[in-house]
Design a protein around this motif. Sequence first.
Motif, PDB file in Angstrom:
ATOM      1  N   ILE A   1     -34.078   6.089  13.830  1.00 40.67           N
ATOM      2  CA  ILE A   1     -35.338   5.332  13.814  1.00 40.67           C
ATOM      3  C   ILE A   1     -35.281   4.172  14.806  1.00 40.67           C
ATOM      4  O   ILE A   1     -36.257   3.893  15.526  1.00 40.67           O
ATOM      5  CB  ILE A   1     -35.612   4.816  12.390  1.00 40.67           C
ATOM      6  N   LYS A   2     -34.131   3.500  14.856  1.00 40.27           N
ATOM      7  CA  LYS A   2     -33.996   2.382  15.782  1.00 40.27           C
ATOM      8  C   LYS A   2     -34.141   2.837  17.225  1.00 40.27           C
ATOM      9  O   LYS A   2     -34.818   2.187  18.052  1.00 40.27           O
ATOM     10  CB  LYS A   2     -32.641   1.711  15.568  1.00 40.27           C
ATOM     11  N   SER A   3     -33.524   3.966  17.573  1.00 40.88           N
ATOM     12  CA  SER A   3     -33.619   4.473  18.950  1.00 40.88           C
ATOM     13  C   SER A   3     -35.036   4.935  19.278  1.00 40.88           C
ATOM     14  O   SER A   3     -35.529   4.744  20.401  1.00 40.88           O
ATOM     15  CB  SER A   3     -32.632   5.615  19.149  1.00 40.88           C
ATOM     16  N   ARG A   4     -35.747   5.524  18.309  1.00 44.04           N
ATOM     17  CA  ARG A   4     -37.109   5.982  18.560  1.00 44.04           C
ATOM     18  C   ARG A   4     -38.066   4.816  18.734  1.00 44.04           C
ATOM     19  O   ARG A   4     -39.053   4.919  19.477  1.00 44.04           O
ATOM     20  CB  ARG A   4     -37.577   6.873  17.406  1.00 44.04           C
ATOM     21  N   MET A   5     -37.776   3.696  18.059  1.00 47.29           N
ATOM     22  CA  MET A   5     -38.635   2.525  18.228  1.00 47.29           C
ATOM     23  C   MET A   5     -38.437   1.863  19.590  1.00 47.29           C
ATOM     24  O   MET A   5     -39.308   1.128  20.063  1.00 47.29           O
ATOM     25  CB  MET A   5     -38.368   1.511  17.119  1.00 47.29           C
ATOM     26  N   LEU A   6     -37.288   2.103  20.225  1.00 40.63           N
ATOM     27  CA  LEU A   6     -37.067   1.536  21.554  1.00 40.63           C
ATOM     28  C   LEU A   6     -37.808   2.304  22.635  1.00 40.63           C
ATOM     29  O   LEU A   6     -38.027   1.776  23.734  1.00 40.63           O
ATOM     30  CB  LEU A   6     -35.569   1.519  21.866  1.00 40.63           C
ATOM     31  N   LEU A   7     -38.192   3.538  22.342  1.00 41.72           N
ATOM     32  CA  LEU A   7     -38.905   4.335  23.331  1.00 41.72           C
ATOM     33  C   LEU A   7     -40.358   3.894  23.407  1.00 41.72           C
ATOM     34  O   LEU A   7     -40.939   3.441  22.404  1.00 41.72           O
ATOM     35  CB  LEU A   7     -38.830   5.821  22.959  1.00 41.72           C
ATOM     36  N   PRO A   8     -40.996   4.018  24.560  1.00 38.06           N
ATOM     37  CA  PRO A   8     -42.426   3.667  24.663  1.00 38.06           C
ATOM     38  C   PRO A   8     -43.269   4.641  23.844  1.00 38.06           C
ATOM     39  O   PRO A   8     -42.994   5.838  23.801  1.00 38.06           O
ATOM     40  CB  PRO A   8     -42.718   3.789  26.162  1.00 38.06           C
ATOM     41  N   ARG A   9     -44.272   4.104  23.193  1.00 37.08           N
ATOM     42  CA  ARG A   9     -45.131   4.929  22.358  1.00 37.08           C
ATOM     43  C   ARG A   9     -46.112   5.712  23.211  1.00 37.08           C
ATOM     44  O   ARG A   9     -46.633   5.216  24.207  1.00 37.08           O
ATOM     45  CB  ARG A   9     -45.888   4.063  21.347  1.00 37.08           C
TER      46      ARG A   9
ATOM     47  N   GLU B   1     -49.619   7.424  24.035  1.00 29.98           N
ATOM     48  CA  GLU B   1     -51.031   7.153  23.776  1.00 29.98           C
ATOM     49  C   GLU B   1     -51.735   8.469  23.471  1.00 29.98           C
ATOM     50  O   GLU B   1     -51.681   9.412  24.254  1.00 29.98           O
ATOM     51  CB  GLU B   1     -51.689   6.483  24.994  1.00 29.98           C
ATOM     52  N   GLN B   2     -52.371   8.492  22.332  1.00 28.43           N
ATOM     53  CA  GLN B   2     -53.072   9.697  21.914  1.00 28.43           C
ATOM     54  C   GLN B   2     -54.550   9.552  22.270  1.00 28.43           C
ATOM     55  O   GLN B   2     -55.224   8.600  21.852  1.00 28.43           O
ATOM     56  CB  GLN B   2     -52.917   9.916  20.408  1.00 28.43           C
ATOM     57  N   ALA B   3     -55.021  10.497  23.027  1.00 28.82           N
ATOM     58  CA  ALA B   3     -56.414  10.419  23.499  1.00 28.82           C
ATOM     59  C   ALA B   3     -57.400  10.707  22.366  1.00 28.82           C
ATOM     60  O   ALA B   3     -58.485  10.149  22.298  1.00 28.82           O
ATOM     61  CB  ALA B   3     -56.646  11.408  24.647  1.00 28.82           C
ATOM     62  N   ASP B   4     -57.027  11.637  21.490  1.00 25.51           N
ATOM     63  CA  ASP B   4     -57.958  12.021  20.430  1.00 25.51           C
ATOM     64  C   ASP B   4     -58.093  10.919  19.380  1.00 25.51           C
ATOM     65  O   ASP B   4     -59.191  10.620  18.927  1.00 25.51           O
ATOM     66  CB  ASP B   4     -57.490  13.319  19.767  1.00 25.51           C
ATOM     67  N   GLU B   5     -56.988  10.317  18.958  1.00 28.26           N
ATOM     68  CA  GLU B   5     -57.003   9.298  17.924  1.00 28.26           C
ATOM     69  C   GLU B   5     -56.323   8.039  18.464  1.00 28.26           C
ATOM     70  O   GLU B   5     -55.141   7.796  18.209  1.00 28.26           O
ATOM     71  CB  GLU B   5     -56.295   9.802  16.665  1.00 28.26           C
ATOM     72  N   PRO B   6     -57.060   7.232  19.195  1.00 28.48           N
ATOM     73  CA  PRO B   6     -56.427   6.055  19.793  1.00 28.48           C
ATOM     74  C   PRO B   6     -56.062   5.000  18.761  1.00 28.48           C
ATOM     75  O   PRO B   6     -55.213   4.159  18.987  1.00 28.48           O
ATOM     76  CB  PRO B   6     -57.492   5.547  20.765  1.00 28.48           C
ATOM     77  N   GLY B   7     -56.694   4.981  17.613  1.00 29.75           N
ATOM     78  CA  GLY B   7     -56.415   3.937  16.627  1.00 29.75           C
ATOM     79  C   GLY B   7     -55.170   4.198  15.807  1.00 29.75           C
ATOM     80  O   GLY B   7     -54.725   3.347  15.050  1.00 29.75           O
ATOM     81  N   GLU B   8     -54.605   5.404  15.870  1.00 31.89           N
ATOM     82  CA  GLU B   8     -53.449   5.741  15.077  1.00 31.89           C
ATOM     83  C   GLU B   8     -52.273   5.985  15.991  1.00 31.89           C
ATOM     84  O   GLU B   8     -52.385   6.609  17.021  1.00 31.89           O
ATOM     85  CB  GLU B   8     -53.720   6.984  14.233  1.00 31.89           C
ATOM     86  N   ALA B   9     -51.146   5.495  15.597  1.00 25.79           N
ATOM     87  CA  ALA B   9     -49.906   5.690  16.358  1.00 25.79           C
ATOM     88  C   ALA B   9     -48.807   6.084  15.395  1.00 25.79           C
ATOM     89  O   ALA B   9     -48.771   5.635  14.250  1.00 25.79           O
ATOM     90  CB  ALA B   9     -49.520   4.416  17.112  1.00 25.79           C
ATOM     91  N   ASP B  10     -47.877   6.924  15.846  1.00 23.83           N
ATOM     92  CA  ASP B  10     -46.755   7.364  15.010  1.00 23.83           C
ATOM     93  C   ASP B  10     -45.780   6.222  14.825  1.00 23.83           C
ATOM     94  O   ASP B  10     -45.314   5.621  15.801  1.00 23.83           O
ATOM     95  CB  ASP B  10     -46.061   8.564  15.654  1.00 23.83           C
ATOM     96  N   ASP B  11     -45.449   5.926  13.546  1.00 23.73           N
ATOM     97  CA  ASP B  11     -44.464   4.893  13.224  1.00 23.73           C
ATOM     98  C   ASP B  11     -43.216   5.597  12.708  1.00 23.73           C
ATOM     99  O   ASP B  11     -43.265   6.251  11.649  1.00 23.73           O
ATOM    100  CB  ASP B  11     -45.016   3.932  12.170  1.00 23.73           C
TER     101      ASP B  11
END
Length: 274
Positions: A105-113, A115-125
Amino acid sequence: MNEAELLDPPLETPPRPAVKIRGEPLAELPQDLYIPPDALEVFLEAFEGPLDLLLYLIRKQNLDVLDIPMAALTQQYMAYVEAARATRLELAAEYLLMAAVLIDIKSRMLLPRREQADEPGEADDPRAELVRRLLEYEQMKRAGQQLDALPQAGRDFDTVSVFLPAAAKRLPSVHAEELAAAWLAILSRAKNRTHHRIGRQELSIREHMSRILKRLTPGEFMEFKELFPEASTVHELVVTFLAVLELSKETLLDVTQAEPFAPIYVKLHESAAE
């Protein structure tokens, strides 16, 4: 006492704690006494699993479980794991698996998120699944503590078994109104089957009392209306009813009823049966 002792008095040796073995005081430890090197190790914290450890670290640092700083939490968790391994504590596989999950989880949080075109308000946590498991575990732990706080047999109180002998079922007594209603029903039935006849009939209450006692079987019930034959005249019915009342008065006959408005039964009393 000399002058040196007055200026610098000797220190009093504090008495050693009294130790007894088999009732005998022991002033010094035996020379051949062996104490294992790990005998005095004390673990201040005991955890029931990796989720319990993570929840303890979060609450201890007053962190928000919905916004966990993964770097600090992973560092503290790994410090505990390394300390446990340094003391030769055999760690369960689930602790090592959780360490791998935290690092992932720590390594995945260091990666840039992305951008989802279909659902811009939601991001994978990456922390969402871990947060869900922590909240569910905390809820179950609180429920377990509440259940443990309830009184328990054998811990907070003892159970006692009491033997009560089976009491004989006591039938309710018959009220005078119900007995009168039963008598009126028998009397009305007799009036419908009688004809006019002029004559003189001598009837004895004692004789009818003896007939009733002979008809009854000891220990068995008979319905009240069976004591009055349908072919009887009104005078015979009256004398029979008076005989029943006299037997009940002399405690030779028991008149019982199972419940209100139920049929009335008669039975020989124990004294009459004997």
